[in-house]
Design a protein around this motif. Sequence first.
Motif, PDB file in Angstrom:
ATOM      1  N   GLN A  14       7.227  -6.167  -2.866  1.00  0.00           N
ATOM      2  CA  GLN A  14       7.740  -4.610  -2.109  1.00  0.00           C
ATOM      3  C   GLN A  14       8.360  -4.017  -3.379  1.00  0.00           C
ATOM      4  O   GLN A  14       8.410  -2.781  -3.506  1.00  0.00           O
ATOM      5  CB  GLN A  14       8.844  -5.078  -1.238  1.00  0.00           C
ATOM      6  CG  GLN A  14       9.174  -3.998  -0.652  1.00  0.00           C
ATOM      7  CD  GLN A  14      10.428  -4.135   0.271  1.00  0.00           C
ATOM      8  OE1 GLN A  14      10.880  -5.330   0.425  1.00  0.00           O
ATOM      9  NE2 GLN A  14      10.936  -3.408   1.333  1.00  0.00           N
ATOM     10  N   SER A  20       7.521  -0.203   1.894  1.00  0.00           N
ATOM     11  CA  SER A  20       8.297  -0.027   2.661  1.00  0.00           C
ATOM     12  C   SER A  20       8.586  -1.359   3.344  1.00  0.00           C
ATOM     13  O   SER A  20       8.013  -2.428   3.332  1.00  0.00           O
ATOM     14  CB  SER A  20       7.880   0.661   4.032  1.00  0.00           C
ATOM     15  OG  SER A  20       6.764   0.348   4.841  1.00  0.00           O
ATOM     16  N   HIS A  21       9.532  -1.422   4.257  1.00  0.00           N
ATOM     17  CA  HIS A  21      10.080  -2.615   4.740  1.00  0.00           C
ATOM     18  C   HIS A  21       9.183  -3.001   5.841  1.00  0.00           C
ATOM     19  O   HIS A  21       8.617  -4.284   5.751  1.00  0.00           O
ATOM     20  CB  HIS A  21      11.670  -2.595   5.319  1.00  0.00           C
ATOM     21  CG  HIS A  21      12.717  -2.370   4.467  1.00  0.00           C
ATOM     22  ND1 HIS A  21      12.887  -2.960   3.582  1.00  0.00           N
ATOM     23  CD2 HIS A  21      13.581  -1.536   4.659  1.00  0.00           C
ATOM     24  CE1 HIS A  21      14.146  -2.802   2.919  1.00  0.00           C
ATOM     25  NE2 HIS A  21      14.263  -1.667   3.437  1.00  0.00           N
ATOM     26  N   ASP A  22       8.725  -2.206   6.552  1.00  0.00           N
ATOM     27  CA  ASP A  22       7.367  -2.651   7.292  1.00  0.00           C
ATOM     28  C   ASP A  22       6.111  -3.070   6.867  1.00  0.00           C
ATOM     29  O   ASP A  22       5.609  -4.182   7.313  1.00  0.00           O
ATOM     30  CB  ASP A  22       7.153  -1.221   8.308  1.00  0.00           C
ATOM     31  CG  ASP A  22       8.280  -1.098   9.283  1.00  0.00           C
ATOM     32  OD1 ASP A  22       9.159  -1.645   9.682  1.00  0.00           O
ATOM     33  OD2 ASP A  22       8.383   0.351   9.827  1.00  0.00           O
ATOM     34  N   ASN A  23       5.718  -2.560   5.975  1.00  0.00           N
ATOM     35  CA  ASN A  23       4.756  -2.862   5.124  1.00  0.00           C
ATOM     36  C   ASN A  23       4.915  -4.434   4.359  1.00  0.00           C
ATOM     37  O   ASN A  23       3.946  -5.087   4.410  1.00  0.00           O
ATOM     38  CB  ASN A  23       4.157  -1.925   3.993  1.00  0.00           C
ATOM     39  CG  ASN A  23       3.699  -0.682   4.489  1.00  0.00           C
ATOM     40  OD1 ASN A  23       2.856  -0.828   5.651  1.00  0.00           O
ATOM     41  ND2 ASN A  23       3.502   0.551   4.019  1.00  0.00           N
ATOM     42  N   PHE A  25       6.661  -6.266   5.618  1.00  0.00           N
ATOM     43  CA  PHE A  25       6.960  -7.597   6.487  1.00  0.00           C
ATOM     44  C   PHE A  25       5.433  -7.959   6.911  1.00  0.00           C
ATOM     45  O   PHE A  25       5.137  -8.962   6.963  1.00  0.00           O
ATOM     46  CB  PHE A  25       7.673  -6.946   7.720  1.00  0.00           C
ATOM     47  CG  PHE A  25       7.795  -7.923   9.023  1.00  0.00           C
ATOM     48  CD1 PHE A  25       8.787  -8.877   8.919  1.00  0.00           C
ATOM     49  CD2 PHE A  25       6.930  -7.914   9.914  1.00  0.00           C
ATOM     50  CE1 PHE A  25       8.796  -9.943   9.824  1.00  0.00           C
ATOM     51  CE2 PHE A  25       7.075  -8.530  11.002  1.00  0.00           C
ATOM     52  CZ  PHE A  25       8.124  -9.810  10.829  1.00  0.00           C
ATOM     53  N   GLU A  26       4.604  -7.125   7.103  1.00  0.00           N
ATOM     54  CA  GLU A  26       3.075  -6.969   7.145  1.00  0.00           C
ATOM     55  C   GLU A  26       2.583  -8.079   6.139  1.00  0.00           C
ATOM     56  O   GLU A  26       1.683  -8.823   6.305  1.00  0.00           O
ATOM     57  CB  GLU A  26       2.280  -5.831   7.546  1.00  0.00           C
ATOM     58  CG  GLU A  26       2.702  -5.077   8.852  1.00  0.00           C
ATOM     59  CD  GLU A  26       2.486  -5.861  10.007  1.00  0.00           C
ATOM     60  OE1 GLU A  26       1.402  -6.540   9.818  1.00  0.00           O
ATOM     61  OE2 GLU A  26       3.390  -5.947  10.948  1.00  0.00           O
TER      62      GLU A  26
END
Length: 65
Positions: A14, A20-23, A25-26
């Motif tokens: 990251q 991003s935090h969402d990406n 996480f994925e």
Amino acid sequence: MVFTCGSPVTAIAQHCLGLSHDNAFELNWTLLNAGISQLLYNRKGKVSLALCNEHHHLAIAGNRI
């Protein structure tokens, strides 16, 4: 060498890739145990991600992925 779970690898990826935090996480869901990640450092202290979650060595060893 450092042996760890996927969470620190995700945090490093990251940072290096500006995710991003969402990406991030994925990305974490895609990491395999025993995957190899490699970091490169330059003289100015910048960290780059050279490999992330490489697992060809498992396929060569005959393990199913």
